[in-house]
Enzyme design. Structure first.
Site, PDB file in Angstrom:
ATOM      1  N   ARG A 169       5.508   3.281   0.691  1.00 51.25           N
ATOM      2  CA  ARG A 169       6.197   3.587  -0.570  1.00 51.25           C
ATOM      3  C   ARG A 169       7.511   4.340  -0.355  1.00 51.25           C
ATOM      4  O   ARG A 169       8.540   4.004  -0.946  1.00 51.25           O
ATOM      5  CB  ARG A 169       5.305   4.409  -1.502  1.00 51.25           C
ATOM      6  CG  ARG A 169       6.029   4.844  -2.775  1.00 51.25           C
ATOM      7  CD  ARG A 169       5.224   5.787  -3.631  1.00 51.25           C
ATOM      8  NE  ARG A 169       4.145   5.115  -4.311  1.00 51.25           N
ATOM      9  CZ  ARG A 169       2.866   5.268  -4.017  1.00 51.25           C
ATOM     10  NH1 ARG A 169       2.512   6.086  -3.026  1.00 51.25           N
ATOM     11  NH2 ARG A 169       1.930   4.624  -4.674  1.00 51.25           N
ATOM     12  N   ARG A 196       0.863  -1.179   0.000  1.00 47.95           N
ATOM     13  CA  ARG A 196       0.000   0.000   0.000  1.00 47.95           C
ATOM     14  C   ARG A 196       0.893   1.220   0.000  1.00 47.95           C
ATOM     15  O   ARG A 196       1.604   1.481   0.975  1.00 47.95           O
ATOM     16  CB  ARG A 196      -0.934   0.017   1.211  1.00 47.95           C
ATOM     17  CG  ARG A 196      -1.939   1.177   1.157  1.00 47.95           C
ATOM     18  CD  ARG A 196      -2.967   1.049   2.263  1.00 47.95           C
ATOM     19  NE  ARG A 196      -4.020   2.059   2.100  1.00 47.95           N
ATOM     20  CZ  ARG A 196      -4.173   3.114   2.896  1.00 47.95           C
ATOM     21  NH1 ARG A 196      -3.338   3.309   3.902  1.00 47.95           N
ATOM     22  NH2 ARG A 196      -5.161   3.978   2.701  1.00 47.95           N
ATOM     23  N   GLY A 197       0.859   1.972  -1.084  1.00 51.32           N
ATOM     24  CA  GLY A 197       1.782   3.084  -1.254  1.00 51.32           C
ATOM     25  C   GLY A 197       1.759   4.086  -0.127  1.00 51.32           C
ATOM     26  O   GLY A 197       2.797   4.576   0.322  1.00 51.32           O
ATOM     27  N   ASP A 215       1.298   3.702   2.916  1.00 51.87           N
ATOM     28  CA  ASP A 215       1.915   3.209   4.146  1.00 51.87           C
ATOM     29  C   ASP A 215       3.432   3.075   4.042  1.00 51.87           C
ATOM     30  O   ASP A 215       4.148   3.400   4.987  1.00 51.87           O
ATOM     31  CB  ASP A 215       1.327   1.847   4.529  1.00 51.87           C
ATOM     32  CG  ASP A 215      -0.140   1.927   4.903  1.00 51.87           C
ATOM     33  OD1 ASP A 215      -0.625   3.043   5.158  1.00 51.87           O
ATOM     34  OD2 ASP A 215      -0.797   0.867   4.941  1.00 51.87           O
ATOM     35  N   GLU A 226      -4.840  -6.948  -6.129  1.00 52.26           N
ATOM     36  CA  GLU A 226      -3.474  -7.429  -6.379  1.00 52.26           C
ATOM     37  C   GLU A 226      -3.219  -8.728  -5.640  1.00 52.26           C
ATOM     38  O   GLU A 226      -2.674  -9.684  -6.191  1.00 52.26           O
ATOM     39  CB  GLU A 226      -2.456  -6.382  -5.894  1.00 52.26           C
ATOM     40  CG  GLU A 226      -1.915  -5.498  -6.977  1.00 52.26           C
ATOM     41  CD  GLU A 226      -0.747  -4.657  -6.481  1.00 52.26           C
ATOM     42  OE1 GLU A 226      -0.380  -3.722  -7.214  1.00 52.26           O
ATOM     43  OE2 GLU A 226      -0.207  -4.914  -5.394  1.00 52.26           O
TER      44      GLU A 226
END
Length: 234
Positions: A27, A22-23, A25, A88
């Site tokens: 990235r 999850r970006g 959180d 995903e």
């Protein structure tokens, strides 16, 4: 619809590793450090860097998942609230079951038991999804449960975080090198081609050689190059 017929042949491999995260959180922190470390080891790594995402994962992203050998799933506090992450995850577990792919969960600052048992932090997002995505929720729950119950890494057991990154990279490197070449993309009979290229590289008449691997798309050129690199680098 995600997935395809179980009778479909495995696609040719393009990526060694696909990182699902999850970006919002991770990235700019853990995930980017992991991706950089993998690429420094010349491990072909797919990381979706887009900041804006749509309602569903794109066909291009589905293709990237299908063409990856190992999946790293980074579980974090907010991933169950992201429909994108859940789609995903479902696609990844589908490829694991259909093609026998390796899945490595990383529990980043979350208790693995809470993820496996779908505690309140995970249950609340599913309750919200139920109203709009009733046809998908059961599949999302199943994929989450299956992935979270695989053997993985708990970030809380490592300090500093760089040690965790090093351990994961080493684990992936070992897994990639231990896999049979014939299992890499389902390319049977590729051993002979690898031996031929290796014999050219080891010729006595030159101190160094540049060898081009030419052929039509999908026959295993990248697979040969990756297999040779791993064999010669270890």
């Amino acid at each position: 619809m995600l997935g395809s017929s179980s009778s479909s042949p495995p696609p040719a491999m393009k990526h060694d590793v696909f990182i699902s995260f999850r970006g919002k959180d991770t990235r700019d922190g853990f995930t980017s450090h992991l991706c950089t470390a993998l690429r420094k080891r010349h491990i072909e790594t797919y990381m979706d860097d887009r900041l804006v995402r749509g309602e569903e994962i794109s066909p291009a992203l589905e293709k990237a998942i299908e063409e990856s050998t190992i999946y790293v799933i980074v579980f974090s506090q907010g991933d169950a609230s992201s429909r994108w992450c859940l789609d995903e995850l479902t696609k990844i577990m589908d490829c694991k079951h259909r093609f026998g792919r390796e899945v490595i969960p990383v529990f980043f600052m979350v208790d693995p038991a809470h993820v496996r048992q779908s505690d309140r932090k995970y249950e609340q997002p599913f309750e919200k999804h139920q109203q709009r995505y009733e046809d998908k929720v059961q599949g999302w729950r199943s994929a989450l449960y299956q992935a979270a119950n695989l053997s993985g890494w708990d970030s809380r057991a490592f300090r500093p975080e760089s040690i965790l990154v090093e351990e994961i990279v080493e684990d992936i490197w070992t897994k990639l090198n231990s896999q049979s070449i014939n299992d890499n993309g389902g390319l049977v009979g590729i051993d002979k081609h690898i031996e031929q290229v290796e014999s050219i590289l080891h010729g006595d008449s030159a101190d160094f050689r540049i060898v081009g691997i030419w052929g039509m798309r999908g026959i295993g050129k990248t697979t040969i190059a990756h297999a040779l690199y791993r064999k010669l680098a270890t």
